[in-house]
Write a protein that holds these residues in place. Structure first.
Motif, PDB file in Angstrom:
ATOM      1  N   VAL A  49       0.866  -1.177   0.000  1.00 26.43           N
ATOM      2  CA  VAL A  49       0.000   0.000   0.000  1.00 26.43           C
ATOM      3  C   VAL A  49       0.906   1.231   0.000  1.00 26.43           C
ATOM      4  N   ARG A  50       0.993   1.874  -1.147  1.00 26.62           N
ATOM      5  CA  ARG A  50       1.867   3.040  -1.276  1.00 26.62           C
ATOM      6  C   ARG A  50       1.169   4.319  -0.836  1.00 26.62           C
ATOM      7  N   LEU A  51      -0.151   4.356  -1.021  1.00 24.18           N
ATOM      8  CA  LEU A  51      -0.929   5.563  -0.738  1.00 24.18           C
ATOM      9  C   LEU A  51      -2.361   5.152  -0.410  1.00 24.18           C
ATOM     10  N   LEU A  52      -2.922   5.745   0.624  1.00 22.55           N
ATOM     11  CA  LEU A  52      -4.338   5.548   0.944  1.00 22.55           C
ATOM     12  C   LEU A  52      -4.867   6.833   1.549  1.00 22.55           C
ATOM     13  N   THR A  53      -5.888   7.422   0.905  1.00 25.26           N
ATOM     14  CA  THR A  53      -6.470   8.672   1.391  1.00 25.26           C
ATOM     15  C   THR A  53      -7.989   8.556   1.467  1.00 25.26           C
ATOM     16  N   PHE A  54      -8.565   9.399   2.305  1.00 27.45           N
ATOM     17  CA  PHE A  54     -10.014   9.552   2.400  1.00 27.45           C
ATOM     18  C   PHE A  54     -10.322  11.041   2.369  1.00 27.45           C
ATOM     19  N   ALA A  55     -11.076  11.451   1.370  1.00 30.90           N
ATOM     20  CA  ALA A  55     -11.404  12.871   1.185  1.00 30.90           C
ATOM     21  C   ALA A  55     -10.125  13.721   1.196  1.00 30.90           C
ATOM     22  N   GLY A  56      -9.069  13.185   0.594  1.00 28.09           N
ATOM     23  CA  GLY A  56      -7.798  13.898   0.505  1.00 28.09           C
ATOM     24  C   GLY A  56      -6.914  13.790   1.726  1.00 28.09           C
ATOM     25  N   ARG A  57      -7.387  13.133   2.782  1.00 26.20           N
ATOM     26  CA  ARG A  57      -6.612  13.002   4.025  1.00 26.20           C
ATOM     27  C   ARG A  57      -5.875  11.669   4.031  1.00 26.20           C
ATOM     28  N   HIS A  58      -4.575  11.710   4.328  1.00 22.08           N
ATOM     29  CA  HIS A  58      -3.789  10.479   4.370  1.00 22.08           C
ATOM     30  C   HIS A  58      -4.213   9.600   5.549  1.00 22.08           C
ATOM     31  N   LEU A  59      -4.411   8.304   5.265  1.00 22.17           N
ATOM     32  CA  LEU A  59      -4.682   7.325   6.314  1.00 22.17           C
ATOM     33  C   LEU A  59      -3.457   6.477   6.624  1.00 22.17           C
ATOM     34  N   THR A  60      -2.490   6.491   5.719  1.00 20.40           N
ATOM     35  CA  THR A  60      -1.221   5.788   5.922  1.00 20.40           C
ATOM     36  C   THR A  60      -0.082   6.718   5.526  1.00 20.40           C
ATOM     37  N   VAL A  61       1.106   6.434   6.036  1.00 20.80           N
ATOM     38  CA  VAL A  61       2.287   7.198   5.628  1.00 20.80           C
ATOM     39  C   VAL A  61       2.623   6.788   4.196  1.00 20.80           C
ATOM     40  N   PRO A  62       2.617   7.730   3.241  1.00 22.93           N
ATOM     41  CA  PRO A  62       2.844   7.371   1.840  1.00 22.93           C
ATOM     42  C   PRO A  62       4.329   7.328   1.497  1.00 22.93           C
ATOM     43  N   PHE A  63       4.608   6.886   0.278  1.00 25.60           N
ATOM     44  CA  PHE A  63       5.947   7.032  -0.285  1.00 25.60           C
ATOM     45  C   PHE A  63       5.813   7.182  -1.790  1.00 25.60           C
ATOM     46  N   GLY A  64       6.877   7.616  -2.445  1.00 22.82           N
ATOM     47  CA  GLY A  64       6.815   7.933  -3.858  1.00 22.82           C
ATOM     48  C   GLY A  64       6.828   6.706  -4.749  1.00 22.82           C
ATOM     49  N   ALA A  65       6.191   6.829  -5.911  1.00 23.16           N
ATOM     50  CA  ALA A  65       6.155   5.717  -6.859  1.00 23.16           C
ATOM     51  C   ALA A  65       7.550   5.325  -7.308  1.00 23.16           C
ATOM     52  N   ASP A  66       8.410   6.304  -7.576  1.00 22.73           N
ATOM     53  CA  ASP A  66       9.755   6.026  -8.051  1.00 22.73           C
ATOM     54  C   ASP A  66      10.768   6.127  -6.917  1.00 22.73           C
ATOM     55  N   GLU A  67      10.358   5.629  -5.777  1.00 22.30           N
ATOM     56  CA  GLU A  67      11.186   5.612  -4.573  1.00 22.30           C
ATOM     57  C   GLU A  67      11.348   4.170  -4.128  1.00 22.30           C
ATOM     58  N   VAL A  68      12.551   3.800  -3.735  1.00 21.65           N
ATOM     59  CA  VAL A  68      12.718   2.498  -3.105  1.00 21.65           C
ATOM     60  C   VAL A  68      11.904   2.525  -1.817  1.00 21.65           C
ATOM     61  N   ARG A  69      10.991   1.589  -1.680  1.00 22.58           N
ATOM     62  CA  ARG A  69      10.089   1.607  -0.534  1.00 22.58           C
ATOM     63  C   ARG A  69      10.873   1.706   0.771  1.00 22.58           C
ATOM     64  N   PRO A  70      10.538   2.658   1.634  1.00 15.68           N
ATOM     65  CA  PRO A  70      11.239   2.776   2.924  1.00 15.68           C
ATOM     66  C   PRO A  70      10.950   1.556   3.809  1.00 15.68           C
ATOM     67  N   GLY A  71      11.941   0.734   3.994  1.00 18.82           N
ATOM     68  CA  GLY A  71      11.769  -0.455   4.830  1.00 18.82           C
ATOM     69  C   GLY A  71      10.654  -1.341   4.304  1.00 18.82           C
ATOM     70  N   HIS A  72       9.746  -1.729   5.205  1.00 20.54           N
ATOM     71  CA  HIS A  72       8.623  -2.587   4.825  1.00 20.54           C
ATOM     72  C   HIS A  72       7.301  -1.815   4.856  1.00 20.54           C
ATOM     73  N   ARG A  73       7.375  -0.512   4.655  1.00 17.16           N
ATOM     74  CA  ARG A  73       6.187   0.336   4.743  1.00 17.16           C
ATOM     75  C   ARG A  73       5.108  -0.115   3.767  1.00 17.16           C
ATOM     76  N   GLY A  74       3.984  -0.581   4.305  1.00 11.91           N
ATOM     77  CA  GLY A  74       2.845  -0.977   3.493  1.00 11.91           C
ATOM     78  C   GLY A  74       2.932  -2.338   2.850  1.00 11.91           C
ATOM     79  N   ALA A  75       4.015  -3.096   3.114  1.00 10.58           N
ATOM     80  CA  ALA A  75       4.252  -4.347   2.391  1.00 10.58           C
ATOM     81  C   ALA A  75       3.404  -5.499   2.916  1.00 10.58           C
ATOM     82  N   THR A  76       3.235  -6.499   2.042  1.00 14.33           N
ATOM     83  CA  THR A  76       2.621  -7.775   2.405  1.00 14.33           C
ATOM     84  C   THR A  76       3.731  -8.727   2.824  1.00 14.33           C
ATOM     85  N   LEU A  77       3.593  -9.334   3.994  1.00 20.27           N
ATOM     86  CA  LEU A  77       4.667 -10.147   4.570  1.00 20.27           C
ATOM     87  C   LEU A  77       4.311 -11.630   4.479  1.00 20.27           C
TER      88      LEU A  77
END
Length: 316
Positions: free
Chosen positions: A29-57
Motif C-alpha cells: 500500500v503506497r498511498l491511501l487517502t479519504f477525502a484527501g486526508r492520508h490514512l497511511t504514511v505514503p511514499f513515492g512511486a519512483d522511490e525504493v520503498r522505505p523499509g517494509h512500509r505498506g508491504a505484504t509479509l
C-alpha cells in the motif's frame, strides 16, 4: 516503453471518497487517502520503498530468531535479512514484484510465488486482493501450498497508520489487547507473555488514551472483538477523526510500532505513523515448540489454501 517505477507497477484504485495506490513490489500500500486526508504514511512511486512500509509479509511476519528453526524434525537456516539484530525479518517476498491477475477501478488481485529455496524448501503461491469500497480498503491474502509436504506459514501487513495532523505523540490509540509479548534487549528476543496491566502506562490501551511519549515495538494478543466479531485498533487525533485497522480471528496477534527512528526527530519517518500489523502468528512462530504459549503457527497441507484479511478505514 515506459520504465517501471522503482516501487513496481502502480495499481490505482478509487471508490467514493477513498483513493489508494498499490505498488507491485511487495504488493505494498503506497498511498491511501479519504477525502484527501492520508490514512497511511505514503511514499513515492519512483522511490525504493522505505523499509517494509505498506508491504505484504509472507511466508512469515516479524522475526525468526537467528534465522534458525526446526520443522517436522528438520533444522533450517535462513538468510539473515536483519543483520544488525541477526534475524530473518518479514519473510521472503517483500521485495518481489507481484503480478496482476485481475484488475478493476476499485479492486486488484496480485500474485507472487514463494519459491522453494534453502531455508524454506516449499513452493507456496500467494494471491492478494485489494478491494476499495465505502467501508475502506480490504486486503485478503490467500496462500496455496504446491509442495508435496506440509509447509509452515504466517502472514501480515505492514501499514503505518496516520490519524491526522501532527505526530504519534499527539494521537490517541485504542487497542483491544490484554496480553503483550516482551522483547528483550537490542535484539528484541521474545521474552515472555504478560498481562498489559503489568505495565499499564505503557501497554494497556484497551480504553482509548493518548500515546504521548510511549514507545512501542511489541506484539499483542488475547484480543477482544467488536460485537460483529472483528478486532479493531483505532488511532484518532484531537478532533476525533482518524483511522481504524480491523481484522478477524485469522490474526490472533498484532504488532504495534510507534516508528521510533535511531536518528530521532531529524528523520522524517520518526513517529510519523503507527504501524499496526495484524499477524496470523507471533514473532518467531516457526520455533513454536520453544515457547510456552500458542504462537499461532499455521501449517498448510499439500494442495490446501489458507486466507487472512484485514481492512483500513477512515474514522470521520
Amino acid at each position: 516503453m515506459a520504465r517501471t517505477p522503482l516501487s513496481g507497477t502502480q495499481h490505482a484504485l478509487r471508490a467514493g471518497d477513498y483513493e489508494a495506490v498499490v505498488a507491485g513490489v511487495g504488493a505494498s500500500v503506497r498511498l491511501l487517502t479519504f477525502a484527501g486526508r492520508h490514512l497511511t504514511v505514503p511514499f513515492g512511486a519512483d522511490e525504493v520503498r522505505p523499509g517494509h512500509r505498506g508491504a505484504t509479509l509472507v511466508p512469515w511476519p516479524n522475526r525468526i530468531v537467528d534465522g534458525r528453526y526446526t520443522f517436522d524434525g528438520v533444522d533450517y537456516q535462513l538468510s539473515l535479512t536483519e543483520p544488525a539484530r541477526g534475524h530473518a525479518l518479514h519473510g521472503l517476498n517483500s521485495w518481489v514484484e507481484y503480478l496482476p491477475v485481475r484488475k478493476g477501478a476499485s479492486h486488484v488481485t496480485l500474485e507472487s510465488v514463494v519459491e522453494a529455496q534453502k531455508g524454506y524448501p516449499w513452493r507456496v503461491v500467494v494471491r492478494t486482493t485489494y478491494t476499495l469500497d465505502a467501508d475502506g480498503l480490504t486486503q485478503a491474502v490467500t496462500a496455496t501450498n504446491e509442495s508435496e509436504r506440509p509447509a509452515p506459514w504466517g502472514t501480515s501487513a505492514h501499514p503505518y497508520l496516520v490519524a491526522g495532523d501532527g505526530h504519534v505523540d499527539d494521537w490517541t490509540l485504542e487497542l483491544p489487547a490484554a496480553q503483550v509479548l516482551h522483547a528483550a534487549g537490542e535484539r528484541m528476543l521474545p521474552d515472555g507473555l504478560t498481562s498489559v496491566e503489568v505495565d499499564a502506562e505503557r501497554f494497556d490501551f484497551r480504553t482509548a488514551r493518548s500515546i504521548g511519549g510511549v514507545q512501542l515495538d511489541h506484539a499483542f494478543t488475547d484480543l477482544t472483538s467488536d460485537p460483529d466479531g472483528a478486532f479493531a485498533a483505532r488511532l484518532t487525533d484531537r478532533s476525533g477523526a482518524g483511522v481504524e485497522m480491523s481484522w478477524d480471528a485469522a490474526c490472533p496477534w498484532v504488532q504495534v510500532y510507534t516508528s521510533d527512528q535511531p536518528g530521532g526527530a531529524a528523520d522524517p519517518a520518526h513517529r510519523a505513523g503507527v504501524a499496526v500489523e495484524p499477524m496470523t502468528c507471533a514473532p518467531d512462530a516457526f520455533n513454536a515448540a520453544t515457547y510456552p504459549y500458542k504462537t499461532g503457527l499455521i501449517v498448510i497441507e499439500p494442495g490446501e489454501s489458507v486466507t487472512a484479511q484485514w481492512r483500513i478505514a477512515a474514522i470521520a
